[in-house]
Design a protein around this motif. Structure first.
Motif, short mmCIF file in Angstrom:
data_model
loop_
_atom_site.label_atom_id
_atom_site.label_comp_id
_atom_site.label_asym_id
_atom_site.label_seq_id
_atom_site.Cartn_x
_atom_site.Cartn_y
_atom_site.Cartn_z
N PHE A 1 3.42 13.10 -26.66
CA PHE A 1 2.40 12.87 -27.68
C PHE A 1 2.96 12.07 -28.85
CE2 PHE A 1 0.00 14.43 -31.51
CZ PHE A 1 -1.12 13.66 -31.25
N GLU B 1 3.17 8.56 -27.68
CA GLU B 1 1.84 7.96 -27.60
C GLU B 1 1.32 7.61 -29.00
OE1 GLU B 1 -1.24 10.26 -25.67
OE2 GLU B 1 -2.78 8.80 -26.28
N THR C 1 2.03 -5.02 -9.62
CA THR C 1 2.98 -6.00 -9.11
C THR C 1 4.10 -5.28 -8.35
OG1 THR C 1 2.49 -7.24 -11.08
CG2 THR C 1 4.36 -8.00 -9.76
N TRP D 1 2.94 -4.10 -5.04
CA TRP D 1 2.89 -5.23 -4.11
C TRP D 1 4.29 -5.60 -3.61
CZ3 TRP D 1 -0.75 -7.05 -1.30
CH2 TRP D 1 -2.09 -6.96 -1.72
N ALA D 2 5.23 -5.59 -4.53
CA ALA D 2 6.60 -5.96 -4.17
C ALA D 2 7.17 -4.97 -3.15
CB ALA D 2 7.48 -6.00 -5.41
N MET E 1 5.44 -3.09 -1.18
CA MET E 1 4.72 -3.31 0.08
C MET E 1 5.34 -4.47 0.86
SD MET E 1 0.65 -2.92 -0.37
CE MET E 1 0.34 -3.67 1.23
N LEU E 2 5.69 -5.49 0.13
CA LEU E 2 6.29 -6.67 0.76
C LEU E 2 7.59 -6.29 1.45
CD1 LEU E 2 6.30 -9.79 1.11
CD2 LEU E 2 7.54 -9.92 -1.04
N THR F 1 8.09 -6.16 5.40
CA THR F 1 9.10 -7.05 5.95
C THR F 1 10.09 -6.26 6.79
OG1 THR F 1 8.88 -8.36 3.96
CG2 THR F 1 10.79 -8.83 5.35
N ILE G 1 8.53 -5.07 10.00
CA ILE G 1 8.44 -6.15 10.99
C ILE G 1 9.81 -6.44 11.61
CG2 ILE G 1 7.93 -8.61 11.24
CD1 ILE G 1 5.83 -8.07 8.92
N LEU G 2 10.80 -6.42 10.69
CA LEU G 2 12.16 -6.70 11.17
C LEU G 2 12.61 -5.65 12.18
CD1 LEU G 2 13.92 -7.91 7.90
CD2 LEU G 2 13.51 -9.24 9.97
N TRP H 1 10.69 -3.68 13.86
CA TRP H 1 9.85 -3.74 15.07
C TRP H 1 10.29 -4.90 15.97
CZ3 TRP H 1 6.29 -7.82 16.01
CH2 TRP H 1 5.43 -7.62 17.12
N SER H 2 10.72 -5.98 15.29
CA SER H 2 11.01 -7.19 16.06
C SER H 2 12.40 -7.16 16.71
CB SER H 2 10.85 -8.43 15.19
OG SER H 2 11.79 -8.38 14.14
#
Lengths: 674, 674
Positions: B474, B477, B655, B658-659, B661-662, B666, B669-670, B672-673
Motif C-alpha cells: 500500500f 502504491e 511482451t 509472447w517472448a 511463448m516464442l 521454438t 518444435i526443436l 519434436w523435430s
C-alpha cells in the motif's frame, strides 16, 4: 450546447473571442451592412427604421425627467429564451440578436453586443444607433458619463435588471452625480403600444404523476423543512425563476420558446402557498389539483401575476424573513424587501433541490434519452442514405430530426433551436440554418448536429459529428482527440463535492497535447421536462459542486475556422464511484445512447483504457436502444446500430510483431527441421 | 510546502479538516492540557499566566472607551513569518501557534484557531481564555454581538488588518449598533512595554549585481512605464509588502525569520522614489548605491519607517492617484487615502512583474537548485548509512540537512522551518520536530523531508519521501500514485494564461482513481532569494494565470493518519510547449534535481509515458548534478546518484509472455523435430 449562460464567465468570453473570432458571413458583395459614414448613409433592406419609435421613447423619457434609459435584453425571470412580447431591445433597435443592451439618451442611441452579433447588428440597425463592440456594464457607464450631464437621471425597468446587474450599474455610477432611477412602467412598452405581441394565454396544466419525481405537496414540505433548518429561520421562500414554480407544482405551459414554463412567481411561506399567475389559465381540474379553494398551509392560493411586487411589499411589512436566490431575483422585487428581512443565497432552495434528481427523476430522464436516441439514429440512418443524393440541406435536415423527435412518445417539441451545420458552418458559434440561408450536406464535408427534445419525462441534448466520405487525417485526429476528452472526463473518478471547474480540463487535455482547444464551456445541467441548460449544475466557475444525482452535459469540441467544427456532447448522470480504497467518490454514467462516428475515429490514438470504455459504452447502447428499435420494427436502424457499435479493436503493433515473429520462427524451424 | 497562504481558500481549509483531522500528539497521560472545568482549574506547566497583562490591557481599553479589542496574528506587512516583536497574539494569550485571532472584552478573552492548533492552545493558555474551534471573522463577530452591549466600540490596530479583513468585520457589524474603531497605537504594545523584543536593526545590504535580474533603476523605470500605460494614470505606486521593496531595490536584510527582508514601504511616484525604512541601517555604500543624496526622479529618498502613514496622507492631498495592490495593503494605509485617489488591483505591478522571472533570474534560480540538490543528496546518502544504526532522529536530521545547505555556496539559511517527519508524524500537517519532541528514524518507517534554502541566487523548496527497508504494498502504491500525479501535472501541456486551479486536478487523478486524495494545495510560487511561498503564482483559485517565466512548486501527497505521510515536491519553471499544431501553449520544466526513491516506486503502475518522462528526468539530474558532485569530489554521492538515476524498465507482461511463448514453442518444435 446553445446560447444561454455560456458567456457568464469572463474567460469564456475571451476564449470565444480567440477561438471563434468574428463569424464570417457569406459574402453578399459588401452591400449587406449599413454605412453611416456616407451622405446619405447606405442602409441595406434588412435595416429597420427606428426614428419614429425613438422619438416616442424620448418623449416618455422627458415625461419622467430622464437623461438616459437602459433597455436590456432580459425578461423579468432571467429566461434563456424570451417571449416576443419581451423582445423590447429587438423592437426598439431593429437588432434581433439574443444578446445586447441598448441605451437611449436625448441625443444618442447605442447598442453594446459581443462579436457574434457585430455583423448582424450592422445589417439590422439604422444610423440612429451607434454600435459598441463591448460587453458588460463598465463600458456602458463610461459612455453614459460622457453623454449625460451631471445631475442626470438614468432610468431602467427594475424587472429587467438582476440584482447583480443593478449593483454593477449602481457601483459604477456612485459618486458621479448621476442617479439610477427605477421605473416600474416599462417605457418601451408604452411606445410599443398595441403593436406589442400579446402575453401568452394557453392553459397551464399539471404533469401526470407518472412524469414527476414527487408530488407538489412533497416538494412544498421539503422546502419548508429546509426553511426550518436554516440558521436564519426564513418565514418564506420567494421563487422568481419560471422553472422554480414549474418544478415545485409540477405545472407546465408554453409561454416561452423551448421551455415549458408559464409566467409566475411563488411566495411559499411557513403557513401559506401563494402562486402569482393568470388565474384564468387554470382549468377547474388544475385548480382542484392545487387545492386552491382552501386557505390552509397546503392550499395554493392563486393571485394575479401583476400583483407580485405589491404583495411581497405588503408581506414584508410583517415580522418576516424572505429567502431568495439572488441569481434569479430581479431588482424590481429585491428593492421592495427591507435588507434586514432578506435571507440571501446565490440559488434558492428550490434551485438547489431541483439540481439533484431523485431515483424516479433519474429513471424518467434516462427513459427520455433512450427514445431520443431512436429519433437521432433514425435521422443518422436517413442521412447516410440521402446525403450522397445531394438532396439534403442543413435546414431540411434540422426539420427532419425535429420531426423524428416529434414522433417519439411524450414529445413536446425541441428543447432548443437545432444546430444543423455542415462544413465551415459548424465552426461558427451558435449557428442555426434558416430556410433562406443554409448549406447543402455533402459526403465531402463534416456535419455537426446539436439538438435536443422536450419530453414529458425529460429534456435531452446531444451532439454528434459525422463524415460520410473520406475525412482528412487532421479531421480524424481532431475528432479522436475530442472523443478522448469526452471519455477522459466521463470516466474520471473524483471526490464528492468537487466543483466541475476543477475537472473540466480533463476534457481538453488530449486536444491541448497537440496545440488544439475549444472556446466554450464543457457542460451544463439539464432538467426533467424543464430547461435544457439547467443551472446551477455544470463545469463553470459559478456552478455548484458535483453531487450524486445531478445530470450534466459533457461536450468538448474543436473548431477549425472556415473549415469544419466538431462537438461530441453527451448527457451524464453523476453517480457514486467504486474505488479500491473506501471513500466518497463520484463519476459519470453517460445516458445519451447514440454511437460516435467510426469513420472519424483514429483508433491508434486511443489507449487500451479508452477502447475498453468505448466498447463498454457501445455495449450499453446496444442493450438500451436495440430492444426499443426492434420493438418499433425499425429493423434498418437496428442493423445500423449493430454495425456502429461493433467493438473497436486496438492496434497493438508490439504484440502483432511478436506474433508474426512467432509464426515466422516456427515456420523457419519447421522448414529447417523437415 | 509550509504554512502560509495554504489556508486562504475555504475549500482548502475544509479539505485540511477532512484529510488531516486533528493532529494526535504523543500521549502524555492526559495531563498536558488544561482543564478549566475543575475547581481549581488544572493547568499544565506549559501554561502562561496572563492575568496581569490582561488586566493592564483592559485598562488601556477603558482609556480608549472600548468594549472589545481585536488582536490578530498578523504583522503590518502580511508576512508569512513574523518577527518576535510582532507576536502580540502569542504574548497576550500564551498560545504560540502561527494562526489564531484573539479578542478581549472587559469580561472575557477568547482565541479562534483551526484544528491544527487546538491541542497546543489547550496546553498553553490559562483559563482566562476561551478557545473557539472556528476560523474567519463571522464567528468572532457573532460572539462579539452577544458579549458587548449595543453602542459598544470594537478597537483594532489598523496596521494589523488587511483591507479585506477589515471589510469583512465592517460588513458583519453593519447595522448592529457596534462600531469598529481604528487605533493606530497598538494597545498590546503599550502593555508589553520594555519586555517587547526590539525591532531588528542589522544592516540592510544591496545584492551583488551577479545575483540580480535587473538593476533597481531598470525595475523602477519598468514600474513607471506600467503607471503611464495604465488606463487610470496613477501618479504613484505604494508598496506595502516587504518582498516588493526588497525586490525593487535589490536590497536584503534579515528582519524576519526565513525571509531576507527588512521593514519598509515604498512610495514610487512619477517624479520621486520614497523608501520608508530605518535610515541608520544603510551603510554609506548602500546609500550611494541608492543615489540617496539627490532628489531627482532616479534618486531614492529615505524617510523614516514610522512616517509612512503621515507621508501618504500628505501626498494624497495633491492631485494624485495612488496605485495599490489590495491584497498586501493594510487598512492603516488604506484609510488615509481618499477613495477617489485610489487605483486598486489585487496585486501591485511589482508583485505582478516579480512573478515572471527574466532569463537571468531563471538561470540564477536554476543554479541555486543544483547546489540545493547537492545538499539534499548528501543528506540522503548520509541517512542511508546512518538510519540503520538507530542514531538519527527527526531533529538531528533536520539540523544536518540545514548544515549541509549552509555549506553550499551563497547559502543564507533555510527558507522555512524544515519538516523532518518519520512514520506517523509525516501525516501531521505542518509538523516540525523539536529537540525535546521528535521521533527516531528507522528502516521500518517512511521518512518525509520537506525543506529548502535561501541562497543569494535563489530560494529552494523540495520534498522527498523515502523508505530504507521493505515498504508495504500500500505504501508503494500510494507513493507511486503521488509520483504519477507529480508527473502528470509536470508534463501537462496547457494553453497560455490557464489558471493553475484549472489544471491542479491532474496531480490528483491517479490518487482519486483509487479513492485516495490529499488535503492541501498543489503548489505555490517561489522567489529569487525572496519568499519560499511567493504569491500570486500557484494552483489555488486566488492565484493568477500561468505565464512563461513563472516558477511554481508541484507537490501532491498522500497522508495516512496515524501511519505515514508522502509528499513529492519539485519546483518547476513554466516554459513554452512545442505542440504538433502551432499555438501558445505552456508546460513545466522541473528544476529540482533529486531522484525519487526507487524503493517506493511500483513500476507496474506506470505507463510507458510515465517511465519515459521519469527516465528523461533522471538523465537531466545526472547532467546537472553529476558534474557538480564530481567537481566537489563527492564521489560517494556521485555513485549514489548514478545508482538512483538508472533508467527504470517497464514491466511488460504481454511482451514477456509472447517472448516466453516464442521460446517455448521454438523449443517444442526443436525437441519434436529432433
Amino acid at each position: 450546447m446553445a446560447r444561454a449562460h455560456w458567456g457568464c464567465c469572463p474567460w469564456l468570453v475571451l476564449l470565444c473571442a480567440c477561438a471563434w473570432g468574428h463569424p464570417k458571413p457569406a459574402d453578399l458583395g459588401g452591400q449587406d451592412v449599413r454605412n453611416c459614414s456616407t451622405n446619405p448613409p447606405y442602409l441595406p433592406v434588412t435595416v429597420v427604421n427606428t426614428t419614429v419609435s425613438l422619438t416616442a421613447l424620448r418623449q416618455q423619457m422627458q415625461t419622467q425627467n430622464l437623461s438616459a434609459y437602459i433597455i436590456p435584453d432580459t425578461d423579468a425571470h432571467m429566461n434563456e429564451y424570451i417571449g416576443q412580447h419581451d423582445e423590447r431591445r429587438a423592437w426598439i433597435t431593429g437588432f434581433t440578436g439574443s444578446a445586447g443592451t441598448a441605451v437611449v439618451t436625448m441625443k444618442k442611441a447605442a447598442v453594446w453586443t459581443d462579436s457574434r452579433y457585430w455583423t448582424q447588428a450592422e445589417r439590422q440597425m439604422d444610423c440612429n444607433w451607434e454600435l459598441h463592440k463591448e460587453v458588460g456594464t463598465t463600458p456602458i457607464v463610461t459612455w453614459l458619463l460622457t453623454e449625460i450631464p451631471a445631475g442626470g437621471c438614468v432610468g431602467f425597468d427594475p424587472f429587467l435588471l438582476s440584482i447583480d446587474t443593478w449593483e454593477s450599474y449602481n457601483l459604477a455610477l456612485q459618486g458621479s452625480n448621476r442617479q439610477l432611477v427605477s421605473i416600474t412602467t416599462n417605457l418601451v412598452d408604452l411606445v410599443w403600444g398595441s403593436e406589442r405581441p400579446p402575453v401568452p394565454n394557453q392553459p397551464i396544466y399539471a404533469l401526470q404523476e407518472a412524469f414527476t419525481g414527487s408530488t407538489w405537496q412533497e416538494k412544498v414540505s421539503g422546502v419548508r423543512s429546509q426553511m426550518q433548518k436554516h440558521q436564519k429561520a426564513p418565514t418564506a421562500v420567494l421563487l422568481s425563476a419560471l422553472e422554480e414554480t414549474a418544478w415545485l407544482f409540477n405545472l407546465r405551459a408554453s409561454d416561452i420558446p423551448y421551455n415549458p414554463f408559464f409566467y409566475s412567481y411563488t411566495l411559499l411561506t411557513d403557513s401559506s402557498i401563494r402562486l402569482f399567475a393568470n388565474k384564468s389559465r387554470f382549468s377547474s381540474e388544475t385548480l382542484s389539483y392545487l387545492n386552491s379553494s382552501c386557505t390552509g398551509p397546503m392550499c395554493v392560493q392563486i393571485e394575479d401575476y401583476s400583483q407580485v411586487r405589491d404583495s411581497i411589499q405588503a408581506y414584508a411589512l410583517g415580522d418576516v424573513r424572505i429567502w431568495i436566490g439572488t441569481s434569479y431575483t430581479m431588482y424590481g422585487i429585491y428593492e421592495v424587501i427591507p435588507k434586514e428581512k432578506l435571507v440571501t443565497d446565490t440559488y434558492s432552495p428550490v434551485m438547489m433541490t431541483k439540481a439533484v434528481k431523485n431515483s424516479k427523476e433519474q429513471a424518467l430522464l434516462k427513459a427520455s434519452h433512450v427514445r431520443d436516441a431512436v429519433a437521432v439514429i433514425r435521422y443518422l440512418v436517413w442521412l447516410e442514405k440521402n446525403v450522397p443524393k445531394g438532396t439534403v440541406d442543413e435546414f431540411s435536415g434540422a426539420e427532419l430530426v425535429d420531426k423524428f423527435r416529434g414522433e417519439e412518445q411524450f414529445s413536446s417539441g425541441p428543447s432548443f433551436e437545432t444546430i444543423s451545420a455542415s462544413g465551415l458552418n459548424a465552426a461558427l458559434a451558435h449557428y442555426s440554418p434558416t430556410k433562406e440561408l443554409n448549406r447543402k450536406l455533402s459526403s465531402d464535408e463534416m456535419y455537426l448536429l446539436d439538438s435536443g427534445g422536450q419530453y414529458w419525462d425529460g429534456t435531452t441534448d446531444i451532439t454528434r459529428t459525422v463524415h460520410w466520405g473520406t475525412p482528412s487525417a487532421f479531421q480524424k485526429e481532431a475528432y479522436t482527440r475530442v472523443l478522448i476528452g469526452n471519455i477522459d472526463l466521463s470516466r474520471l473518478i473524483f471526490p464528492a463535492a468537487t466543483s466541475g471547474r476543477m475537472v473540466e480540463a480533463f476534457a481538453r487535455r488530449a486536444l491541448w497535447d497537440a496545440g488544439l482547444n475549444y472556446g466554450h464551456g464543457t457542460g451544463h445541467g439539464i432538467g426533467n421536462f424543464l430547461c435544457v441548460h439547467e443551472w446551477p449544475v455544470g463545469f463553470q466557475s459559478n456552478n455548484i459542486a458535483m453531487a450524486k444525482g445531478m445530470f450534466t452535459s459533457i461536450e468538448p469540441g474543436y473548431y477549425k475556422d472556415g473549415e469544419f467544427g466538431i462537438r461530441l456532447e453527451d448527457v451524464a448522470l453523476v453517480v457514486e464511484a467504486k474505488t479500491k480504497y473506501p471513500g466518497s467518490y463520484l463519476t459519470f454514467e453517460v445516458v445519451s445512447f447514440v454511437p460516435y462516428d467510426r469513420n472519424l475515429i483514429d483508433v491508434s490514438l486511443l489507449s487500451p483504457e479508452h477502447l475498453q470504455y468505448l466498447n463498454r459504452y457501445y455495449q450499453t447502447i446496444r442493450e438500451k436502444v436495440g430492444p426499443e428499435l426492434q420493438r418499433r420494427q425499425l429493423l434498418e436502424e437496428f442493423k445500423w446500430l449493430q454495425q456502429h457499435t461493433e467493438p473497436l479493436a486496438a492496434r497493438a503493433p508490439d504484440t502483432a510483431s511478436w506474433a508474426s515473429m512467432l509464426v515466422i520462427s516456427t515456420l523457419a524451424i519447421l522448414i529447417w527441421s523437415v
